[in-house]
Design a protein around this motif. Sequence first.
Motif, PDB file in Angstrom:
ATOM      1  N   ILE A   1     -64.026  44.458  81.496  1.00 16.70           N
ATOM      2  CA  ILE A   1     -63.129  43.840  82.469  1.00 16.70           C
ATOM      3  C   ILE A   1     -62.503  42.577  81.863  1.00 16.70           C
ATOM      4  N   GLY A   2     -61.256  42.302  82.258  1.00 20.07           N
ATOM      5  CA  GLY A   2     -60.594  41.057  81.898  1.00 20.07           C
ATOM      6  C   GLY A   2     -60.172  40.952  80.450  1.00 20.07           C
TER       7      GLY A   2
ATOM      8  N   TYR B   1     -47.276  39.401  76.889  1.00 22.81           N
ATOM      9  CA  TYR B   1     -46.354  40.177  77.713  1.00 22.81           C
ATOM     10  C   TYR B   1     -46.869  41.563  78.062  1.00 22.81           C
ATOM     11  N   LEU B   2     -47.506  42.233  77.099  1.00 23.56           N
ATOM     12  CA  LEU B   2     -47.876  43.639  77.280  1.00 23.56           C
ATOM     13  C   LEU B   2     -48.740  43.891  78.507  1.00 23.56           C
ATOM     14  N   PRO B   3     -49.778  43.053  78.811  1.00 25.17           N
ATOM     15  CA  PRO B   3     -50.591  43.321  80.009  1.00 25.17           C
ATOM     16  C   PRO B   3     -49.802  43.291  81.315  1.00 25.17           C
ATOM     17  N   LYS B   4     -48.577  42.749  81.283  1.00 27.33           N
ATOM     18  CA  LYS B   4     -47.771  42.682  82.496  1.00 27.33           C
ATOM     19  C   LYS B   4     -46.865  43.898  82.655  1.00 27.33           C
ATOM     20  N   THR B   5     -46.868  44.795  81.677  1.00 25.57           N
ATOM     21  CA  THR B   5     -46.002  45.964  81.731  1.00 25.57           C
ATOM     22  C   THR B   5     -46.743  47.180  82.282  1.00 25.57           C
TER      23      THR B   5
ATOM     24  N   GLY C   1     -63.787  60.562  79.104  1.00 27.07           N
ATOM     25  CA  GLY C   1     -62.806  60.269  80.138  1.00 27.07           C
ATOM     26  C   GLY C   1     -62.700  58.766  80.262  1.00 27.07           C
ATOM     27  N   ILE C   2     -61.502  58.262  80.471  1.00 23.08           N
ATOM     28  CA  ILE C   2     -61.331  56.811  80.513  1.00 23.08           C
ATOM     29  C   ILE C   2     -60.210  56.443  81.473  1.00 23.08           C
ATOM     30  N   THR C   3     -60.400  55.339  82.158  1.00 24.87           N
ATOM     31  CA  THR C   3     -59.370  54.804  83.047  1.00 24.87           C
ATOM     32  C   THR C   3     -59.288  53.296  82.854  1.00 24.87           C
ATOM     33  N   VAL C   4     -58.066  52.798  82.763  1.00 26.20           N
ATOM     34  CA  VAL C   4     -57.806  51.357  82.774  1.00 26.20           C
ATOM     35  C   VAL C   4     -57.001  51.087  84.033  1.00 26.20           C
ATOM     36  N   LEU C   5     -57.587  50.322  84.962  1.00 25.18           N
ATOM     37  CA  LEU C   5     -56.991  50.134  86.283  1.00 25.18           C
ATOM     38  C   LEU C   5     -56.786  48.651  86.560  1.00 25.18           C
ATOM     39  N   LYS C   6     -55.601  48.314  87.017  1.00 24.99           N
ATOM     40  CA  LYS C   6     -55.264  46.927  87.353  1.00 24.99           C
ATOM     41  C   LYS C   6     -55.498  46.683  88.834  1.00 24.99           C
ATOM     42  N   GLY C   7     -56.115  45.553  89.159  1.00 25.67           N
ATOM     43  CA  GLY C   7     -56.358  45.245  90.559  1.00 25.67           C
ATOM     44  C   GLY C   7     -56.873  43.832  90.742  1.00 25.67           C
ATOM     45  N   ASP C   8     -57.051  43.469  91.992  1.00 25.86           N
ATOM     46  CA  ASP C   8     -57.558  42.140  92.324  1.00 25.86           C
ATOM     47  C   ASP C   8     -59.079  42.166  92.297  1.00 25.86           C
ATOM     48  N   PHE C   9     -59.664  41.380  91.389  1.00 22.43           N
ATOM     49  CA  PHE C   9     -61.117  41.314  91.273  1.00 22.43           C
ATOM     50  C   PHE C   9     -61.554  39.864  91.447  1.00 22.43           C
ATOM     51  N   GLN C  10     -62.295  39.614  92.528  1.00 19.98           N
ATOM     52  CA  GLN C  10     -62.799  38.280  92.847  1.00 19.98           C
ATOM     53  C   GLN C  10     -61.690  37.235  92.823  1.00 19.98           C
ATOM     54  N   GLY C  11     -60.544  37.614  93.396  1.00 20.98           N
ATOM     55  CA  GLY C  11     -59.430  36.680  93.543  1.00 20.98           C
ATOM     56  C   GLY C  11     -58.495  36.588  92.357  1.00 20.98           C
ATOM     57  N   ASN C  12     -58.759  37.329  91.293  1.00 25.18           N
ATOM     58  CA  ASN C  12     -57.903  37.302  90.108  1.00 25.18           C
ATOM     59  C   ASN C  12     -57.410  38.706  89.777  1.00 25.18           C
ATOM     60  N   GLU C  13     -56.129  38.795  89.401  1.00 24.20           N
ATOM     61  CA  GLU C  13     -55.577  40.086  89.004  1.00 24.20           C
ATOM     62  C   GLU C  13     -56.000  40.375  87.571  1.00 24.20           C
ATOM     63  N   THR C  14     -56.642  41.490  87.353  1.00 28.36           N
ATOM     64  CA  THR C  14     -57.186  41.803  86.035  1.00 28.36           C
ATOM     65  C   THR C  14     -57.256  43.302  85.840  1.00 28.36           C
ATOM     66  N   TYR C  15     -57.663  43.699  84.646  1.00 26.61           N
ATOM     67  CA  TYR C  15     -57.820  45.117  84.304  1.00 26.61           C
ATOM     68  C   TYR C  15     -59.294  45.456  84.179  1.00 26.61           C
TER      69      TYR C  15
ATOM     70  N   PHE D   1     -39.726  56.577  73.998  1.00 22.04           N
ATOM     71  CA  PHE D   1     -39.585  55.637  72.882  1.00 22.04           C
ATOM     72  C   PHE D   1     -40.258  54.310  73.188  1.00 22.04           C
ATOM     73  N   ARG D   2     -40.076  53.788  74.391  1.00 22.67           N
ATOM     74  CA  ARG D   2     -40.643  52.480  74.739  1.00 22.67           C
ATOM     75  C   ARG D   2     -42.167  52.514  74.685  1.00 22.67           C
ATOM     76  N   PHE D   3     -42.751  53.612  75.190  1.00 21.66           N
ATOM     77  CA  PHE D   3     -44.207  53.721  75.159  1.00 21.66           C
ATOM     78  C   PHE D   3     -44.710  53.736  73.717  1.00 21.66           C
ATOM     79  N   ASN D   4     -44.069  54.534  72.874  1.00 23.83           N
ATOM     80  CA  ASN D   4     -44.484  54.633  71.471  1.00 23.83           C
ATOM     81  C   ASN D   4     -44.277  53.307  70.740  1.00 23.83           C
ATOM     82  N   PHE D   5     -43.233  52.583  71.119  1.00 20.62           N
ATOM     83  CA  PHE D   5     -42.982  51.281  70.496  1.00 20.62           C
ATOM     84  C   PHE D   5     -44.094  50.296  70.842  1.00 20.62           C
ATOM     85  N   PHE D   6     -44.451  50.231  72.128  1.00 22.66           N
ATOM     86  CA  PHE D   6     -45.534  49.335  72.533  1.00 22.66           C
ATOM     87  C   PHE D   6     -46.882  49.808  71.977  1.00 22.66           C
ATOM     88  N   GLN D   7     -47.042  51.108  71.851  1.00 24.13           N
ATOM     89  CA  GLN D   7     -48.258  51.640  71.229  1.00 24.13           C
ATOM     90  C   GLN D   7     -48.356  51.171  69.780  1.00 24.13           C
TER      91      GLN D   7
END
Length: 345
Positions: A135-136, A51-55, A166-180, A266-272
């Motif tokens: 990736i992925g 579930y978490l990757p979908k939030t 410095g770090i970034t985690v970005l969600k997007g369409d990569f080669q036809g699949n939605e991934t991070y 609270f929700r962020f800390n809970f998922f963390q």
Amino acid sequence: MAKRIMIKLKLIFIPCLENNYRPKFLESKFLFYYLLLLLILKFITVSYLIYLPKTIFFADISSTSLIKLTNQGREALGFGPLIENSQLNSAAFLKAQDMITQDYFAHQSPEGKSPWYWIKSANYDYQYAGENLAIGFLDSEEVYQAWNNSPSHKANLFNPNYQDIGITVLKGDFQGNETYVVVQLFGAPKTEQAQKEQATEIEETPKIPAQGGPTGQEIIQEKPPIEIEQEVASEEVVDKLEEPLTEGHVFSAENIETENEFKNSFRFNFFQFLSSDYNNIVQKIIFYSLLFITLSLILNICVEFNIQHKELIIKTLFFVTLLTLFIIFDKELIIRILPHNFNIF
């Protein structure tokens, strides 16, 4: 009072004549309900990995966790922690955005732009720099362990010259699949001495007129800073910015304040907590439960060899087997089983 408590504990945990050598702890339905509770706790681990990757929390949680894991590893080796740098965050975002937009996964872009192009774009004047990509993935620990198991990426994680991250985690369409996509950048700013030395070398370097240029522009050769994509230092000249930066992720004071409020929710800390500490706590509970039940079983068998209740022993062995499977079926194994295409570079 203390004697009465000791008698009750003896009846519950120790096989004796008073309980007919059937301790209440093993005979009652307590173990069944306790095992059911542990099963629910393990199910939560599987659920949040799906579930978490979908939030909306996943990217920020992963970024925070990766910086935390990196610094924990560095401190264990005696290196200083890395400080999160907004300019490197911005450079990482620009690089991740470019990879998703142009559908590539590499240190060099299709146009030949190196990681140092994006670092320069964010106005980070560096002496040392490095980049790790992933990736992925499903979990930040999966990324960190993969980097840590790779000599080239590990060299970046634990390079004593680096000061900033410095770090970034970005969600997007990569080669036809939605991934991070993960872009992790390391850096150390130029010291005043290095800046003076570079300025001196530039002044002393002969200027070569450009061929065919209508305005007679001059090309000045610069001594490049140290750049590390993996484990090998690059000696190439840093890419020149051919055009000004017109778009990208701007880490303004207002954006940082909003992000801090978001991360304090609270929700962020809970998922963390679910992402970082929850699995370790559950695994420890299961391990000590297994240890306690195993000792109870051994005690039940050894106290009186002539009196053995086979159904009680079989029941306890069943619980011991299930708890052992719970320990084996940890988060790392779950991640390997769940379908996903993970890669680092």
